[in-house]
Design an enzyme around this catalytic site. Structure first.
Site, mmCIF file in Angstrom:
data_model
loop_
_atom_site.group_PDB
_atom_site.id
_atom_site.type_symbol
_atom_site.label_atom_id
_atom_site.label_comp_id
_atom_site.label_asym_id
_atom_site.label_seq_id
_atom_site.Cartn_x
_atom_site.Cartn_y
_atom_site.Cartn_z
ATOM 1 N N SER A 113 0.792 -1.221 0.000
ATOM 2 C CA SER A 113 0.000 0.000 0.000
ATOM 3 C C SER A 113 0.830 1.279 0.000
ATOM 4 O O SER A 113 1.610 1.516 -0.899
ATOM 5 C CB SER A 113 -0.964 -0.027 1.181
ATOM 6 N N HIS A 114 0.711 2.077 1.058
ATOM 7 C CA HIS A 114 1.383 3.373 1.132
ATOM 8 C C HIS A 114 2.831 3.242 1.587
ATOM 9 O O HIS A 114 3.552 4.231 1.636
ATOM 10 C CB HIS A 114 0.632 4.266 2.115
ATOM 11 N N ASP A 277 -2.346 6.602 -3.346
ATOM 12 C CA ASP A 277 -1.180 5.914 -2.781
ATOM 13 C C ASP A 277 -0.674 4.788 -3.681
ATOM 14 O O ASP A 277 -1.092 4.657 -4.834
ATOM 15 C CB ASP A 277 -1.518 5.367 -1.390
ATOM 16 N N ASP A 279 -1.134 1.556 -4.009
ATOM 17 C CA ASP A 279 -2.056 0.620 -4.661
ATOM 18 C C ASP A 279 -3.384 1.263 -5.037
ATOM 19 O O ASP A 279 -4.319 0.564 -5.435
ATOM 20 C CB ASP A 279 -2.276 -0.616 -3.789
ATOM 21 N N ASP A 281 -5.756 2.854 -3.280
ATOM 22 C CA ASP A 281 -6.982 2.849 -2.479
ATOM 23 C C ASP A 281 -7.114 4.065 -1.568
ATOM 24 O O ASP A 281 -8.186 4.353 -1.072
ATOM 25 C CB ASP A 281 -7.142 1.533 -1.693
ATOM 26 N N ARG A 282 -6.005 4.780 -1.337
ATOM 27 C CA ARG A 282 -6.095 5.972 -0.483
ATOM 28 C C ARG A 282 -6.232 7.238 -1.323
ATOM 29 O O ARG A 282 -5.866 7.242 -2.504
ATOM 30 C CB ARG A 282 -4.830 6.119 0.359
ATOM 31 N N LYS A 376 -11.370 0.454 -0.086
ATOM 32 C CA LYS A 376 -11.429 1.896 -0.257
ATOM 33 C C LYS A 376 -10.904 2.216 -1.649
ATOM 34 O O LYS A 376 -10.209 1.398 -2.248
ATOM 35 C CB LYS A 376 -10.661 2.599 0.843
HETATM 36 C C1 G16 Z 1 -4.688 -0.205 5.789
HETATM 37 C C2 G16 Z 1 -6.089 -0.580 6.149
HETATM 38 C C3 G16 Z 1 -6.824 0.611 6.681
HETATM 39 C C4 G16 Z 1 -6.071 1.209 7.837
HETATM 40 C C5 G16 Z 1 -4.661 1.529 7.419
HETATM 41 C C6 G16 Z 1 -3.800 1.969 8.581
HETATM 42 O O1 G16 Z 1 -4.703 0.702 4.723
HETATM 43 O O2 G16 Z 1 -6.798 -1.093 5.051
HETATM 44 O O3 G16 Z 1 -8.086 0.201 7.074
HETATM 45 O O4 G16 Z 1 -6.718 2.367 8.281
HETATM 46 O O5 G16 Z 1 -4.045 0.392 6.882
HETATM 47 O O6 G16 Z 1 -3.734 0.932 9.492
HETATM 48 P P1 G16 Z 1 -2.752 0.988 10.733
HETATM 49 O O7 G16 Z 1 -3.178 2.215 11.496
HETATM 50 O O8 G16 Z 1 -2.993 -0.284 11.467
HETATM 51 O O9 G16 Z 1 -1.365 1.145 10.196
HETATM 52 P P2 G16 Z 1 -3.731 0.519 3.490
HETATM 53 O O10 G16 Z 1 -3.998 1.702 2.614
HETATM 54 O O11 G16 Z 1 -2.359 0.493 4.078
HETATM 55 O O12 G16 Z 1 -4.112 -0.782 2.890
#
Ligand code: G16
Length: 543
Positions: A113-114, A277, A279, A281-282, A376
């Protein structure tokens, strides 16, 4: 082509976190690491014999090699078909859509992801269920248990599959279907939004910049914003996906997308700007001279979604993760619809969306989405904003200020302390928990604590229980702070402190968020003895 059964041993620490298994790329590239986890996924979901799966990733370093391994393992485990994006690329929301649209048995998404990418950075793998959403805890637990007892994995001995050419080929008995990663997603967006109105907005001279951060959304954004909607060429910045995202963090927030924030705050600002981001989704939303917090964005979208054709019938309900500000709750109240509060992790929205109890969901971590997929969706959020702006013909700042006047403003900020010693972070949380009963009635930085509790969640649909989802501190004037340890970091612990304060008086709604929250920030630091535990007094990231 023959199937090899390779003996292996359980590898410690293959426990999926907030969203799948995320580790350093080198760890994933280590002997048997990826193979073990993929076999555990297959075993954990009852095998893949005769099944059809989607496979895609965000194009980060190792995406291409990992895809070939997963394909050969799927073939060896009897899968009937794998549908994958050209070059093994699919944004996470596009993968979710394909899983649903093609009626598949789920999918594997390769992404951290990010988190940054590259040989020294991060990689990740997660399984999404047939509804298109990240596997719920019950499934990830089964996968984890399999990682602990795994004795072998199956893999086909075969040459690499050509993933650059669209069409279907065979890998042993399994079909590999390579599709255009953008095509289906593009059609879905056209069905949800008033493309004609948005085209008219751009034709009127409206300007925009979309920072794809050298990540997967570049091709999606170019196709939809520039080709379909007529945004001028050059609207999409950093639109070519790179294995290391150009050396940056593909995290759309004011720190990692600072150049874009500087642009909208400067003299030559476009009317609207956004970023997504790694992938896809953000999202981050900006207007001329203004940054929209993800919590506010969710509230504005909920209040105005009916202006887009796909949501004209109104919303069934809304849902937010617990640390997300309560701004959307007040919109739901006014609309007379249900508002749900879930733990952090998109997987917790799946049941509410499937049951038709929620239409829109969002998180403070730059995530917004709806029942169109089960992830998302960054570009979707941008298009919904564009649709609203096209109908209202108001600027982002104007729209946001009007929203605050009507509903109140939730000053909001998240402070992240990254790569903290894991034991020290745990001790901080434990100490807060054990001292919680003695704190109400005491004041810190002039704020009186009224309650401290731990957030636990009972899913209203399947009644599953999730405990220890973050500690909440409530203050007398209605402010709130939340503390939790991230489930997506790969080094030490990331301590997240989320702070919010509601301001109903329009005359006091234009302060800087950090200034408005200064007392809450100070109070939390004192309560948890932040410096003593972490040796830090300043966060690494403020959103
Ligand atoms: C993932 C989850 C989100 C979460 C985020 C941060 O996002 O899908 O629901 O809010 O991580 O999580 P944490 O606070 O546990 O680091 P992504 O965009 O990384 O897939």
């Amino acid at each position: 082509m023959s199937i090899a059964t390779i003996n292996t041993q359980p590898i410690e620490g293959q426990k999926p976190g907030t969203s799948g298994l995320r580790k350093k790329t080198k760890v994933f590239m280590g002997p048997h690491y990826l193979e073990n986890f993929v076999q555990a996924i297959f075993n954990g979901i009852g095998g893949v014999d005769g099944k059809t799966l989607v496979l895609g990733g965000d194009g980060r370093y190792f995406n291409d090699r990992a895809a070939q391994v997963i394909l050969r393992m799927a073939a060896a485990n009897g899968a009937a078909r794998i549908i994958t994006g050209q070059g093994a690329l699919l944004s996470t929301p596009a993968a979710s859509h394909l899983i649903r649209k093609r009626g598949t048995d789920g999918g594997i998404i390769m992404s951290a992801s990010h988190n940054p990418g590259g040989p020294e950075e991060d990689f990740g793998v997660k399984f999404n269920t047939p509804n298109g959403g990240p596997a719920p805890e019950e499934v990830t637990e089964r996968i984890f248990r399999e990682t602990e007892i795994l004795a072998n994995y199956r893999i086909l001995e075969a040459r690499d599959v050509d993933l650059d050419t669209i069409g279907t080929t065979q890998l042993g008995e399994m079909a590999v279907e390579v599709v255009d990663p953008v095509a289906e997603y593009r059609l879905l967006m056209a069905a949800l939004f008033d493309f004609e109105a948005i085209r008219a907005l751009f034709a009127s001279g409206f300007t925009m910049r979309f920072d794809a951060m050298h990540a997967v959304t570049g091709p999606y954004a170019k196709a939809i914003l520039e080709s379909d909607l007529g945004a001028r060429p050059g609207t999409v910045l950093n639109g070519t996906p790179l294995p290391d995202f150009g050396g940056g963090h593909p995290d759309p927030n004011p720190v990692w997308a600072k150049a874009l924030v500087d642009l909208v705050m400067g003299g030559d600002a476009p009317d609207f700007a956004a970023a997504s981001d790694g992938d896809g989704d953000r999202n981050m939303i900006l207007g001329r001279g203004i940054y929209v917090t993800p919590s506010d964005s969710l509230a504005v979208l909920a209040a105005n979604a009916h202006l887009a054709p796909g949501y004209a019938a109104g919303l069934k309900g809304v849902a937010r993760s617990m640390p997300t500000s309560r701004a959307v709750d007040r919109v739901a109240e006014k609309l007379g619809i249900e508002a749900f509060e879930t733990p952090t992790g998109w997987k917790f929205f799946g049941n509410l969306l499937d049951a038709g109890r929620a239409t829109l969901c969002g998180e403070e971590s730059a995530g917004t989405g709806s029942d169109h997929v089960r992830e998302k969706d960054g570009l979707w959020a941008v298009l919904l904003w564009l649709n609203i702006l096209a109908v209202k013909r108001k600027g982002v700042a104007e729209l946001l200020k009007a929203h605050w006047q009507e509903y109140g403003r939730d000053y909001y900020s998240r402070h992240d302390y990254e790569a903290v010693d894991a034991d020290a972070a745990k001790a901080l949380m434990e100490e807060l928990k054990s001292s919680a009963s003695g704190l109400p009635g005491r004041s810190f930085a002039g704020l009186e604590v009224t309650a401290i509790d731990e957030f636990n969640y009972d899913d209203p649909i399947d009644r599953s229980h999730s405990s220890a989802q973050g500690l909440r501190i409530f203050f007398k004037a209605g402010s709130r702070a939340v503390l939790r340890l991230s489930g997506t970091g790969t080094v030490g612990a990331t301590l997240r402190i989320y702070m919010e304060k509601l301001e109903r008086d329009p005359a006091s709604q234009s302060q800087d968020a950090q200034a408005a929250l200064a007392d809450v920030i100070k109070a939390v630091q004192e309560i948890v003895k932040l410096k003593a535990h972490t040796e830090r007094s300043e966060p690494d990231v403020k959103t």
